[in-house]
Write an enzyme that holds these catalytic residues in place. Structure first.
Site, short mmCIF file in Angstrom:
data_model
loop_
_atom_site.label_atom_id
_atom_site.label_comp_id
_atom_site.label_asym_id
_atom_site.label_seq_id
_atom_site.Cartn_x
_atom_site.Cartn_y
_atom_site.Cartn_z
N SER A 181 14.30 -1.77 82.56
CA SER A 181 14.68 -0.84 81.58
C SER A 181 15.88 -0.12 81.63
O SER A 181 16.67 -0.56 82.94
CB SER A 181 13.54 0.34 81.94
OG SER A 181 13.75 1.07 83.04
N CYS A 182 16.28 0.69 80.95
CA CYS A 182 17.54 1.09 80.86
C CYS A 182 17.90 2.08 82.00
O CYS A 182 18.96 1.98 82.59
CB CYS A 182 17.74 2.06 79.39
SG CYS A 182 16.38 3.27 79.29
N HIS B 284 10.25 4.36 87.95
CA HIS B 284 11.62 4.13 88.04
C HIS B 284 11.82 3.55 89.59
O HIS B 284 12.48 2.41 89.61
CB HIS B 284 12.68 4.78 87.77
CG HIS B 284 12.25 5.45 86.56
ND1 HIS B 284 11.69 6.82 86.49
CD2 HIS B 284 12.83 5.27 85.24
CE1 HIS B 284 11.79 6.95 84.95
NE2 HIS B 284 12.10 6.20 84.36
#
EC number: 1.2.1.59
Length: 343
Positions: free
Chosen positions: A139-140, A194
Site C-alpha cells: 500500500s501507499c 501497516h
C-alpha cells in the site's frame, strides 16, 4: 515490448496506465471499466482499448459513445502482464482467471499478502521479485515506510520503528466517504496493519504502528520515530534522503508545512495530476540524538505506488536485473525528479 493490461481503470489504474505508456519497454494493450463514466472517456482520449467485465453492459457503453473492445478475459488473454487495480478484496476474486490463462499478474496493497505470496517494494526486494508470476505491490503507507526504513537500516541499523499514520479520509473524487467532522481511530487497537505489512517486505524489522483517519483528501502524514543500532547522524540522514531516487526533502526555504502546500507545489511544478511519487520528508522535522531518529513525512496516497507498479512489471518479466536500474528507467520516462531538487 511487454504488453500490459490494466484491470480496473480508477484512481490507481489510470495512473499506472499513463506511467506504463510512458515507458520504452512496455505498452498498454487495454484497460477495464465496470460502467461508463468520466474515467472511461479519459481512457478513450488516451487511446487505450476499453474492455468490460460484463458484456451485457456493452450497449450502455456504446450509447455513451464508448467503443468496447471485448471482455476482461479477452484483454487478459492478449497481455503479458495484468495489473489488477480493482478495489480491495475484489482483486483476489480475479486470480482464478489469471491462473487459468497462465498470466503474470500483480495486485495492490488493498489485497492481503497471501494473494500473491510475495509483497514488493522496488528499493527493498526487487531481485527477489525477478521472474515471479504473482506480485503484490504494498500500500501507499507501507511503500513510504519501507523506502525510508530500509535506507536508515542500511546506514545505522534499525532496532525498532514506531510510526503513527494520520490518514486522509478519502481521495478527492470519493464523495461517499468520510469522515466530515471527526478524527477516527482506524483501528483503535495497536498495531495497525501497516507494521505487519512492512514486515512482509522487511521481515527483520521490529515495528509498531498506529493509525487514524482525518477529514482531508490531500495526503497521509506519518510521524516516525526510529531507534537505531548505531548512533544516528542528522547530516548523514539528510544525505541518504538526497541520494535516494524516491525520497523527497521538503526544505525550510520552501516555506511548506502542510499537505495542501505540497500539493500546490506539485501543481506548480507541472506534475501530471499533481502527483507526488516520492516520500515528502520535512527537513526541519528531522531530529537525531544518539540512537533516536524522528521525522514527519507526507505520502500521496494516489501516486507513490504507481512507480512501484512499473518496477514490479520489470521485475516479473526480467526486464531489469536490479531495482536501481529499473527505478532510473521509470523515473526518467516520467521525467520525475524528487522535490528536493526543485527548491
Amino acid at each position: 515490448m511487454i504488453k500490459v493490461a490494466i484491470n480496473g481503470y480508477g484512481t490507481i489504474g489510470k495512473r499506472v496506465a499513463d506511467a506504463v505508456a510512458a515507458q520504452k519497454d512496455m505498452k498498454v494493450i487495454g484497460v477495464s471499466k465496470t460502467r461508463p463514466n468520466a474515467e472511461a472517456f479519459i481512457a478513450k482520449q488516451r487511446g487505450y482499448p476499453l474492455y468490460i467485465a460484463d458484456l451485457s453492459k456493452k450497449a450502455a457503453f456504446e450509447k455513451a459513445g464508448l467503443t468496447v473492445a471485448g471482455s476482461v478475459e479477452d484483454m487478459c488473454k492478449a497481455a503479458d502482464v495484468i495489473v489488477d487495480a480493482t478495489p480491495g478484496d475484489i482483486g483476489v476474486t480475479n486470480k482464478p482467471l489469471y491462473e487459468k490463462l497462465g498470466k503474470k499478474a500483480l495486485w495492490q496493497g488493498g489485497e492481503d499478502h497471501e494473494v500473491a505470496g510475495f509483497s514488493f517494494n522496488s528499493s527493498c526486494n526487487f531481485k527477489d521479485a525477478i521472474g515471479r508470476q504473482f506480485i503484490r505491490v504494498v500500500s501507499c503507507n507501507t511503500t513510504g515506510l519501507c523506502r525510508i526504513i530500509n535506507e536508515v537500516d542500511k546506514a545505522f541499523g534499525v532496532e525498532h520503528v514506531h510510526a503513527i499514520m494520520v490518514r486522509r479520509g478519502s481521495d478527492p473524487g470519493e464523495i461517499k466517504k468520510g469522515p466530515i467532522d471527526a478524527v477516527v481511530l482506524d483501528p483503535v487497537t495497536v498495531p495497525s496493519h501497516h507494521g505487519p505489512d512492512v514486515q512482509t517486505v522487511l521481515p527483520h524489522i521490529s515495528i509498531t504502528t498506529m493509525a487514524m483517519i482525518v477529514p482531508t483528501t490531500m495526503m497521509h502524514m506519518h510521524a516516525v520515530r526510529i531507534t537505531t543500532k548505531k548512533e544516528v547522524n542528522r547530516e548523514k540522514v539528510i544525505e541518504l534522503i538526497k541520494n535516494h531516487p524516491r525520497l523527497g526533502l521538503v526544505k525550510k526555504s520552501a516555506g511548506i508545512k502542510s499537505t495542501a502546500e505540497l500539493k500546490e507545489f506539485a501543481m506548480d511544478l507541472g506534475r501530471q495530476r499533481a502527483d507526488l511519487y516520492e516520500n515528502c520528508i520535512f527537513e526541519d522535522s528531522i531530529y537525531a540524538n544518539k540512537n533516536e531518529l524522528c521525522f514527519f513525512q507526507a505520502i500521496h496516497q494516489e501516486a507513490d505506488v504507481v512507480v512501484e507498479n512499473v518496477d514490479a512489471i520489470r521485475a516479473m518479466t526480467s526486464l531489469a536485473n536490479d531495482g536501481t536500474a529499473s527505478i532510473k528507467l521509470t523515473n526518467d520516462a516520467l521525467h520525475f525528479v524528487p522535490i528536493q531538487n526543485n527548491h
